[in-house]
Scaffold this motif. Structure first.
Motif, PDB file in Angstrom:
ATOM      1  N   HIS A  32     -28.722 -33.386  13.050  1.00  0.00           N
ATOM      2  CA  HIS A  32     -29.201 -33.362  14.434  1.00  0.00           C
ATOM      3  C   HIS A  32     -30.629 -33.905  14.496  1.00  0.00           C
ATOM      4  O   HIS A  32     -31.377 -33.813  13.522  1.00  0.00           O
ATOM      5  N   GLN A  33     -30.992 -34.443  15.645  1.00  0.00           N
ATOM      6  CA  GLN A  33     -32.355 -34.912  15.885  1.00  0.00           C
ATOM      7  C   GLN A  33     -32.927 -34.212  17.116  1.00  0.00           C
ATOM      8  O   GLN A  33     -32.194 -33.811  18.007  1.00  0.00           O
ATOM      9  N   GLY A  34     -34.252 -34.088  17.148  1.00  0.00           N
ATOM     10  CA  GLY A  34     -34.942 -33.587  18.330  1.00  0.00           C
ATOM     11  C   GLY A  34     -35.337 -32.128  18.267  1.00  0.00           C
ATOM     12  O   GLY A  34     -36.390 -31.750  18.758  1.00  0.00           O
ATOM     13  N   THR A  35     -34.530 -31.300  17.686  1.00  0.00           N
ATOM     14  CA  THR A  35     -34.815 -29.875  17.507  1.00  0.00           C
ATOM     15  C   THR A  35     -34.235 -29.457  16.161  1.00  0.00           C
ATOM     16  O   THR A  35     -33.474 -30.213  15.545  1.00  0.00           O
ATOM     17  N   TYR A  36     -34.581 -28.249  15.721  1.00  0.00           N
ATOM     18  CA  TYR A  36     -34.035 -27.770  14.446  1.00  0.00           C
ATOM     19  C   TYR A  36     -32.512 -27.790  14.448  1.00  0.00           C
ATOM     20  O   TYR A  36     -31.882 -28.135  13.463  1.00  0.00           O
ATOM     21  N   LYS A  39     -28.090 -27.685  20.326  1.00  0.00           N
ATOM     22  CA  LYS A  39     -27.967 -26.578  21.284  1.00  0.00           C
ATOM     23  C   LYS A  39     -26.505 -26.172  21.400  1.00  0.00           C
ATOM     24  O   LYS A  39     -25.676 -26.895  21.921  1.00  0.00           O
ATOM     25  N   THR A  40     -26.201 -25.017  20.859  1.00  0.00           N
ATOM     26  CA  THR A  40     -24.855 -24.479  20.938  1.00  0.00           C
ATOM     27  C   THR A  40     -24.942 -22.973  20.782  1.00  0.00           C
ATOM     28  O   THR A  40     -25.795 -22.466  20.061  1.00  0.00           O
ATOM     29  N   THR A  41     -24.107 -22.268  21.461  1.00  0.00           N
ATOM     30  CA  THR A  41     -24.109 -20.809  21.342  1.00  0.00           C
ATOM     31  C   THR A  41     -22.813 -20.299  20.738  1.00  0.00           C
ATOM     32  O   THR A  41     -22.703 -19.124  20.424  1.00  0.00           O
ATOM     33  N   ASP A  42     -21.856 -21.185  20.547  1.00  0.00           N
ATOM     34  CA  ASP A  42     -20.553 -20.733  20.087  1.00  0.00           C
ATOM     35  C   ASP A  42     -20.336 -20.809  18.577  1.00  0.00           C
ATOM     36  O   ASP A  42     -19.321 -20.346  18.087  1.00  0.00           O
ATOM     37  N   ILE A  43     -21.289 -21.385  17.824  1.00  0.00           N
ATOM     38  CA  ILE A  43     -21.135 -21.429  16.372  1.00  0.00           C
ATOM     39  C   ILE A  43     -22.440 -20.995  15.697  1.00  0.00           C
ATOM     40  O   ILE A  43     -23.526 -21.238  16.214  1.00  0.00           O
ATOM     41  N   SER A  44     -22.296 -20.361  14.562  1.00  0.00           N
ATOM     42  CA  SER A  44     -23.488 -19.894  13.844  1.00  0.00           C
ATOM     43  C   SER A  44     -24.014 -20.941  12.869  1.00  0.00           C
ATOM     44  O   SER A  44     -25.069 -20.732  12.273  1.00  0.00           O
ATOM     45  N   PRO A  46     -24.706 -24.595  13.406  1.00  0.00           N
ATOM     46  CA  PRO A  46     -24.768 -25.828  14.188  1.00  0.00           C
ATOM     47  C   PRO A  46     -25.305 -26.992  13.362  1.00  0.00           C
ATOM     48  O   PRO A  46     -25.931 -26.785  12.319  1.00  0.00           O
ATOM     49  N   PRO A  47     -25.072 -28.225  13.828  1.00  0.00           N
ATOM     50  CA  PRO A  47     -25.748 -29.353  13.208  1.00  0.00           C
ATOM     51  C   PRO A  47     -27.257 -29.097  13.204  1.00  0.00           C
ATOM     52  O   PRO A  47     -27.789 -28.467  14.115  1.00  0.00           O
ATOM     53  N   ALA A  48     -27.936 -29.579  12.170  1.00  0.00           N
ATOM     54  CA  ALA A  48     -29.364 -29.278  12.002  1.00  0.00           C
ATOM     55  C   ALA A  48     -30.133 -30.537  11.619  1.00  0.00           C
ATOM     56  O   ALA A  48     -29.561 -31.500  11.113  1.00  0.00           O
ATOM     57  N   CYS A  49     -31.441 -30.504  11.865  1.00  0.00           N
ATOM     58  CA  CYS A  49     -32.318 -31.545  11.342  1.00  0.00           C
ATOM     59  C   CYS A  49     -32.621 -31.196   9.885  1.00  0.00           C
ATOM     60  O   CYS A  49     -32.223 -30.139   9.389  1.00  0.00           O
ATOM     61  N   ALA A  50     -33.341 -32.056   9.200  1.00  0.00           N
ATOM     62  CA  ALA A  50     -33.666 -31.809   7.789  1.00  0.00           C
ATOM     63  C   ALA A  50     -34.411 -30.490   7.619  1.00  0.00           C
ATOM     64  O   ALA A  50     -34.060 -29.665   6.763  1.00  0.00           O
ATOM     65  N   ALA A  51     -35.438 -30.240   8.452  1.00  0.00           N
ATOM     66  CA  ALA A  51     -36.216 -29.002   8.328  1.00  0.00           C
ATOM     67  C   ALA A  51     -35.375 -27.776   8.685  1.00  0.00           C
ATOM     68  O   ALA A  51     -35.511 -26.728   8.053  1.00  0.00           O
TER      69      ALA A  51
END
Length: 146
Positions: A32-36, A39-44, A46-51
């Motif tokens: 993911h890009q833009g945030t850690y 944005k999703t509430t249904d899975i624990s 989620p796609p993530a950025c490197a950090a």
């Protein structure tokens, strides 16, 4: 194990281990890009950025900001992120220069590097794994910690 033997005291997790775990997380759950995290509430997971992936590798769960980590986990996160920044500085430097030509940041930001519009998931995973390999190469001799 015999009753008189002492059980193992634990395994030392290195920054390289955490970077490889972060790369594996991205392979399994997405980048993911833009945030850690996406944005999703249904899975624990989620796609993530490197950090964000490094944070999950350290804490074992989603971490919205590194300030949420306890002392030991925070130290592991900062160490792994530092190894990643050192790798990026050496192999994929991104420098920001102000309008007067002065260097604003001497280190590559893993956040801006991750969020570059030309960046791909494959590049992020490869960089995390390469940073881990470099850490191991620089700190081991014959497979043992130096």
């Amino acid at each position: 194990m015999k009753a008189t033997q002492n059980p193992p005291t634990g395994v030392q997790v290195t920054p390289a281990d955490l970077l490889r775990c972060a790369a594996l997380y991205l392979r399994r759950h997405g980048w993911h890009q833009g945030t850690y995290y996406a944005k999703t509430t249904d899975i624990s997971t989620p796609p993530a950025c490197a950090a964000g992936a490094i944070g999950i590798a350290c804490a074992g769960h989603r971490v919205e900001h590194f300030s949420q980590l306890d002392g030991g986990t925070l130290a592991d996160y900062l160490a792994a992120l530092g190894v990643f920044v050192d790798y990026l500085d050496a192999h994929a430097p991104v420098f920001f220069i102000d309008e007067d030509g002065y260097l604003l940041d001497e280190h590559t930001s893993p956040y801006s590097w991750n969020d570059d519009p030309a960046r791909t998931a494959e590049q992020v995973v490869a960089a995390l794994e390469a940073a881990a390999d470099e850490w191991d190469r620089l700190r081991t001799e014959g497979g043992n910690n130096a």
